[in-house]
Structures are given as structure tokens and as C-alpha cells.
Design a protein around this motif. Sequence first.
Motif, PDB file in Angstrom:
ATOM      1  N   UNK A  62       0.463  -1.997  -0.079  1.00  0.00           N
ATOM      2  CA  UNK A  62      -0.078   0.082   0.018  1.00  0.00           C
ATOM      3  C   UNK A  62       0.916   0.817  -0.226  1.00  0.00           C
ATOM      4  N   UNK A  63       0.103   2.520  -0.665  1.00  0.00           N
ATOM      5  CA  UNK A  63       0.888   3.680  -0.166  1.00  0.00           C
ATOM      6  C   UNK A  63       0.575   5.184   1.113  1.00  0.00           C
ATOM      7  N   UNK A  64       1.837   5.459   1.673  1.00  0.00           N
ATOM      8  CA  UNK A  64       1.461   5.886   2.918  1.00  0.00           C
ATOM      9  C   UNK A  64       1.393   7.687   2.122  1.00  0.00           C
ATOM     10  N   UNK A  65       0.754   8.408   1.507  1.00  0.00           N
ATOM     11  CA  UNK A  65       0.197   9.542   1.365  1.00  0.00           C
ATOM     12  C   UNK A  65       1.278  10.363   1.782  1.00  0.00           C
ATOM     13  N   UNK A  66       0.796  10.489   2.489  1.00  0.00           N
ATOM     14  CA  UNK A  66       1.414  11.543   3.108  1.00  0.00           C
ATOM     15  C   UNK A  66       2.986  11.285   4.570  1.00  0.00           C
ATOM     16  N   UNK A  67       2.878  10.466   4.000  1.00  0.00           N
ATOM     17  CA  UNK A  67       4.218   9.669   4.575  1.00  0.00           C
ATOM     18  C   UNK A  67       5.462   9.591   3.948  1.00  0.00           C
ATOM     19  N   UNK A  68       5.335   9.753   2.562  1.00  0.00           N
ATOM     20  CA  UNK A  68       6.377   9.450   1.400  1.00  0.00           C
ATOM     21  C   UNK A  68       6.555   7.641   2.007  1.00  0.00           C
ATOM     22  N   UNK A  69       5.881   6.843   2.070  1.00  0.00           N
ATOM     23  CA  UNK A  69       6.324   5.686   2.257  1.00  0.00           C
ATOM     24  C   UNK A  69       5.312   4.054   1.287  1.00  0.00           C
ATOM     25  N   UNK A  70       6.168   3.143   1.448  1.00  0.00           N
ATOM     26  CA  UNK A  70       5.306   2.663   0.305  1.00  0.00           C
ATOM     27  C   UNK A  70       5.221   1.081   1.219  1.00  0.00           C
ATOM     28  N   UNK A  71       4.317   1.132   2.063  1.00  0.00           N
ATOM     29  CA  UNK A  71       4.108  -0.314   3.113  1.00  0.00           C
ATOM     30  C   UNK A  71       3.758  -2.105   2.874  1.00  0.00           C
ATOM     31  N   UNK A  72       3.652  -2.629   3.121  1.00  0.00           N
ATOM     32  CA  UNK A  72       3.680  -3.555   3.246  1.00  0.00           C
ATOM     33  C   UNK A  72       3.363  -4.834   4.371  1.00  0.00           C
ATOM     34  N   UNK A  73       2.874  -5.569   4.315  1.00  0.00           N
ATOM     35  CA  UNK A  73       1.822  -6.688   5.438  1.00  0.00           C
ATOM     36  C   UNK A  73       1.303  -8.130   4.529  1.00  0.00           C
ATOM     37  N   UNK A  74       1.516  -9.003   5.724  1.00  0.00           N
ATOM     38  CA  UNK A  74       1.246 -10.090   5.313  1.00  0.00           C
ATOM     39  C   UNK A  74      -0.181  -9.897   6.450  1.00  0.00           C
ATOM     40  N   UNK A  75      -0.397 -11.301   5.382  1.00  0.00           N
ATOM     41  CA  UNK A  75      -2.326 -11.578   6.022  1.00  0.00           C
ATOM     42  C   UNK A  75      -2.418 -11.958   7.093  1.00  0.00           C
ATOM     43  N   UNK A  76      -1.671 -11.932   7.983  1.00  0.00           N
ATOM     44  CA  UNK A  76      -1.546 -12.216   9.106  1.00  0.00           C
ATOM     45  C   UNK A  76      -1.577 -10.971  10.102  1.00  0.00           C
TER      46      UNK A  76
END
Length: 336
Positions: A62-76
Amino acid sequence: MHWADRGVGRRAAGGWIALFTAVALAATACGGGAGAATHFALRTKNSEPVRIATGPDGRMWFTEFTADRIGRITTSGVMDEFPVPTPRAGPYDIVTGPDGNLWFTEFAGNRIGRITPEGVIREFPLPTAKSAPYGITAGADGNLWFAEQRANTIGRITPTGETTEFPIPYRQPPAPQPFGVAAGHDGNIWFTEQGTSKIGRLTPAGVLTEFPLPSASTPEGITRGPDGNVWFTEHGTSRIGRITPDGVTGEFFLGSKSSPKSIAAGADGNLWFTDLGTNRLGRLTPSGKVTDFAVGGGYRQLEGIAGGPDGNVWFAETHANTVARHSLPPVAAAGK
């Protein structure tokens, strides 16, 4: 989005970065009638997650618009974050590319970014200044296609970073203002025109056809449906639209309080959408039956949505600063 029009800093194009931060999670479950939503809080405050996609590694990105980050998360629920090299880039949409990497738009940074499943980022500047890239999709031709809203252009970028732009002709205001893009079953690129209430179709060779909508609206999100058609949200008219490969459109009214934003196909064979007006998730069968689901209290600003590898629906909650998982309830076969 709070600062999309502010000036943005620049760094040398093609910079690489492999930093990442493990993020502690706060997960809460919320009943919403049938099905349930689980929310995963981001560590960075006011980071504004906006778009989400399934990665090649089985995680949600996912994108973090204001924080200038790309995030990822496992299904858990295990989460990481990767800083984007360009300051105030405004990462917006994200998609898995044909090369096994994730590709994303930088709305304020005027770049297209690429991130490997390991978190290594490279950025590609766009040839038109202040073009404001929004939606992005993977085309059947092996390239990435994206909408440049302020440039009124559809762009194409190869996995190696070569960019071509296809202007959308218009004679006078309002301008087309393309927003969302999707790869159709027909091998073409379909996109929404916020400014002119049209759906555009672009062949890989650059041949453009536009289809006016029956209702004056602001079409935004767009996706390839399970029925061979393309589906889109009409933000200004409380409708979801459908268009066939030949350009025949149909509309489904959702209710006077509805304001649909993003749309995606779910594992259950239906369309799922986020609704800014009702603060709920919506499910639409290909035959037009609508059901909505509560996801939690308070205004959450539901934005991007995607079907996950776990068979559930994942979405971004911009105002709540969370990403969430909605467990799909038992439903009749798609289209019933």
C-alpha cells in the motif's frame, strides 16, 4: 490529501534505497453485519494510506501518501514500511507489474516508482513537468500504464523505465483529467475522465476512443470485472457504472447517501467498492444487486480496495490511518 500542490524536493533519478522499518501493529476487529473487518494501525501518524494491491510475494502492498512510504503487510498482520527517496513525493496508486515488482505513482514527485519484493526502490522521472500521475495498471503488453491528470495524458512505462505519453485531445475546458486506469479483458487500457464525464479506451498502439457517460458525473475508480466488462465508480452521482468492450454503458444506483470511490473484483466473483458517503464497504454482483457492510465507528475515509491472496477484501482507511481486512461473508454464486 493535504499537500498535493506544495512544492516537492528533487533527488537524482534512479536512486536506490533498501531501508525498511518494522511497524508495530494495533489490530482490532469490528462486526459489520455479515463478515467482519480487522484494522491494522500504521505507526507513522497521519501517513494517509490511499491505495492497496496484492504483491507477488503474497503480501498486501500500500501507499502512504503523506508519509512518503510504501508499506506491506502479511495476511496475518505483520507490517513493514519503505521510505520513498524523493521528499514529498505523494505516492498514490500501486500495482504488481509483469516483472514481479510493485510499481507506484508519485503524484507530487512527478515520477513512477518501482519497488522490489525486498523493498529496493528506483524512481523514473516523467517527461512532462507537474503531470500529476494518479492511477496505474499492468497492461497485457507487458508494460505499465498510468494516468497523468494535470497533463491530460495516458503514460506507458516499460519494465526498464522507458516512458511514452499519449495525450487526450480536447479543444476547450473542461479538460479530461484522467484518474483511474485498468487493463481490460480485450487487451486495451481503460480509464476514467474526471473532468469530462467519459470513459476512455486506449489500444497498446495508442488509438483512443472515448465514451460519454449517460449521467454527468466524476468517474474515478475503475477495474476489470469478472464478467468480461469494465466497472467504474461515479463519484458525483451515487452510481457504479459498467462498460462493455464495445462501449455500451450501464449504471447501478447505490442510494442517495452513497459516494463510491475505489472498486475491485473480489475472490467471490463480485465487485467490491469503498464508499466515502456511507463510511461502509459495498458489494455489487454482476447482475446489479448491492449489499453494504459496516467496518467501524467514526469517519474512516475508505479509499483503495483490492482482493487479497487470502480470499478476503483489503482496503485503506485514510482518515483512520489504518489498512483493514474484511472477511468475506457467505454469499450466493456471483451474479445471483
